[in-house]
Motif scaffolding. Structure first.
Motif, PDB file in Angstrom:
ATOM      1  N   PHE A 263       9.802  82.447  14.645  1.00 16.08           N
ATOM      2  CA  PHE A 263       9.400  83.140  13.425  1.00 16.08           C
ATOM      3  C   PHE A 263       7.908  83.018  13.148  1.00 16.08           C
ATOM      4  O   PHE A 263       7.412  83.602  12.184  1.00 16.08           O
ATOM      5  CB  PHE A 263      10.172  82.598  12.219  1.00 16.08           C
ATOM      6  CG  PHE A 263      11.599  83.055  12.121  1.00 16.08           C
ATOM      7  CD1 PHE A 263      12.026  84.212  12.754  1.00 16.08           C
ATOM      8  CD2 PHE A 263      12.519  82.333  11.383  1.00 16.08           C
ATOM      9  CE1 PHE A 263      13.340  84.643  12.663  1.00 16.08           C
ATOM     10  CE2 PHE A 263      13.840  82.750  11.274  1.00 16.08           C
ATOM     11  CZ  PHE A 263      14.245  83.913  11.921  1.00 16.08           C
ATOM     12  N   HIS A 264       7.188  82.261  13.939  1.00 13.89           N
ATOM     13  CA  HIS A 264       5.774  82.009  13.662  1.00 13.89           C
ATOM     14  C   HIS A 264       4.878  83.171  14.078  1.00 13.89           C
ATOM     15  O   HIS A 264       3.738  83.264  13.607  1.00 13.89           O
ATOM     16  CB  HIS A 264       5.296  80.757  14.404  1.00 13.89           C
ATOM     17  CG  HIS A 264       5.905  79.480  13.895  1.00 13.89           C
ATOM     18  ND1 HIS A 264       5.457  78.236  14.286  1.00 13.89           N
ATOM     19  CD2 HIS A 264       6.908  79.244  13.021  1.00 13.89           C
ATOM     20  CE1 HIS A 264       6.170  77.296  13.687  1.00 13.89           C
ATOM     21  NE2 HIS A 264       7.067  77.886  12.921  1.00 13.89           N
ATOM     22  N   LYS A 265       5.366  84.049  14.941  1.00 14.15           N
ATOM     23  CA  LYS A 265       4.487  85.031  15.584  1.00 14.15           C
ATOM     24  C   LYS A 265       4.094  86.179  14.678  1.00 14.15           C
ATOM     25  O   LYS A 265       3.069  86.803  14.891  1.00 14.15           O
ATOM     26  CB  LYS A 265       5.169  85.586  16.845  1.00 14.15           C
ATOM     27  CG  LYS A 265       5.438  84.519  17.903  1.00 14.15           C
ATOM     28  CD  LYS A 265       6.200  85.099  19.083  1.00 14.15           C
ATOM     29  CE  LYS A 265       6.518  84.004  20.099  1.00 14.15           C
ATOM     30  NZ  LYS A 265       7.320  84.537  21.237  1.00 14.15           N
ATOM     31  N   ASN A 266       4.910  86.497  13.707  1.00 15.97           N
ATOM     32  CA  ASN A 266       4.664  87.685  12.878  1.00 15.97           C
ATOM     33  C   ASN A 266       4.250  87.311  11.470  1.00 15.97           C
ATOM     34  O   ASN A 266       4.776  87.839  10.489  1.00 15.97           O
ATOM     35  CB  ASN A 266       5.924  88.562  12.851  1.00 15.97           C
ATOM     36  CG  ASN A 266       6.326  89.028  14.238  1.00 15.97           C
ATOM     37  OD1 ASN A 266       5.531  89.623  14.937  1.00 15.97           O
ATOM     38  ND2 ASN A 266       7.554  88.725  14.635  1.00 15.97           N
ATOM     39  N   ASP A 267       3.297  86.391  11.405  1.00 17.43           N
ATOM     40  CA  ASP A 267       2.838  85.894  10.112  1.00 17.43           C
ATOM     41  C   ASP A 267       4.052  85.412   9.333  1.00 17.43           C
ATOM     42  O   ASP A 267       4.831  84.613   9.833  1.00 17.43           O
ATOM     43  CB  ASP A 267       2.041  86.973   9.370  1.00 17.43           C
ATOM     44  CG  ASP A 267       1.247  86.392   8.207  1.00 17.43           C
ATOM     45  OD1 ASP A 267       0.664  85.293   8.375  1.00 17.43           O
ATOM     46  OD2 ASP A 267       1.212  87.015   7.149  1.00 17.43           O
TER      47      ASP A 267
END
Length: 243
Positions: A156-160
């Motif tokens: 979940f970290h990749k898309n802000d």
């Protein structure tokens, strides 16, 4: 531990009268405490922080930890028979969100932390393919969902914060792990923990303690004043679950 002269703000100094509602202290039923003696040592260490109330949440994972209300109840009784009377222990569970969890719903109510709050988690490797269906079905059965350690789901970290915002729109509450305030799980998880805090997306906080080394690390966590301002309301909301 607080020292005015050094201006160090230790996290554990803010935990008096806290109820720890996510931990793996029950003996011998998951990857936490292996026996009653270790469980009692953990409870004794928690007492140093002013914590004497617990809701224990062993894993329920179909393949790895196939716990049931019965196995959890037996482990709780084993602990209660040995513990000091001033310590209050209750039991719930940390449920892995997968198909086996949905299969239980027709015959079994989920063990609750408080009120209708059920503690749920995902695999750290990837979210369930049918995540939205699982959330809808669990909620449709009257469960209020508290997602354990959202900061630890690296996918979940990749898309802000868009994935987190989507979960919030689906009425998921977020429970931060105390150790995520340190680099215990890694720098990226620590960074996301503070980002979620600063965006006021964290609802509750608990320890997720498995072993004594976790409490050793917990005692080292120092905070900046600005983070205390974000954390204090989270701590108070967490306490209010049990008022």
């Amino acid at each position: 531990m607080f020292s005015f002269f050094s201006k160090k703000y230790y996290f554990v100094d803010y935990l008096a009268d806290f109820t720890d509602f996510h931990n793996h202290i029950l003996p011998g039923i998951d990857d936490g405490s292996p026996d009653v003696e270790t469980s009692l040592e953990l409870l004794e260490r928690f007492e140093k922080y002013g914590i004497k109330n617990f809701v224990h949440t062993p894993h329920i994972m179909n393949d790895y930890y196939p716990n049931t209300p019965e196995t959890i109840g037996n482990a709780l009784k084993k602990l209660q028979d040995s513990q000091p009377k001033e310590v209050k222990n209750h039991a719930a569970a940390e449920y892995m969100m997968d198909q086996s969890l949905l299969d239980k719903l027709d015959n079994e109510e989920l063990l609750k932390i408080s009120g209708n709050f059920a503690l749920v988690e995902m695999s750290f490797l990837q979210p369930p393919i049918n995540l939205n269906e699982i959330l809808f079905t669990l909620q449709n059965h009257g469960n209020v969902l508290m997602l354990a350690h959202p900061e630890r789901y690296g996918f979940f970290h990749k898309n802000d914060l868009s994935k987190y915002n989507d979960l919030k729109r689906r009425n998921c509450y977020f429970q931060l792990n105390m150790l995520s305030l340190s680099d215990h799980y890694g720098k990226s998880i620590q960074k996301m923990a503070y980002k979620l805090l600063e965006n006021q997306m964290i609802d509750f906080i608990s320890s997720d303690t498995h072993r004594m080394q976790h409490l050793d690390k917990l005692e080292t966590i120092q905070l900046k004043k600005k983070h205390i301002d974000f954390l204090e309301p989270v701590i108070e909301r967490s306490k209010a679950l049990f008022n």
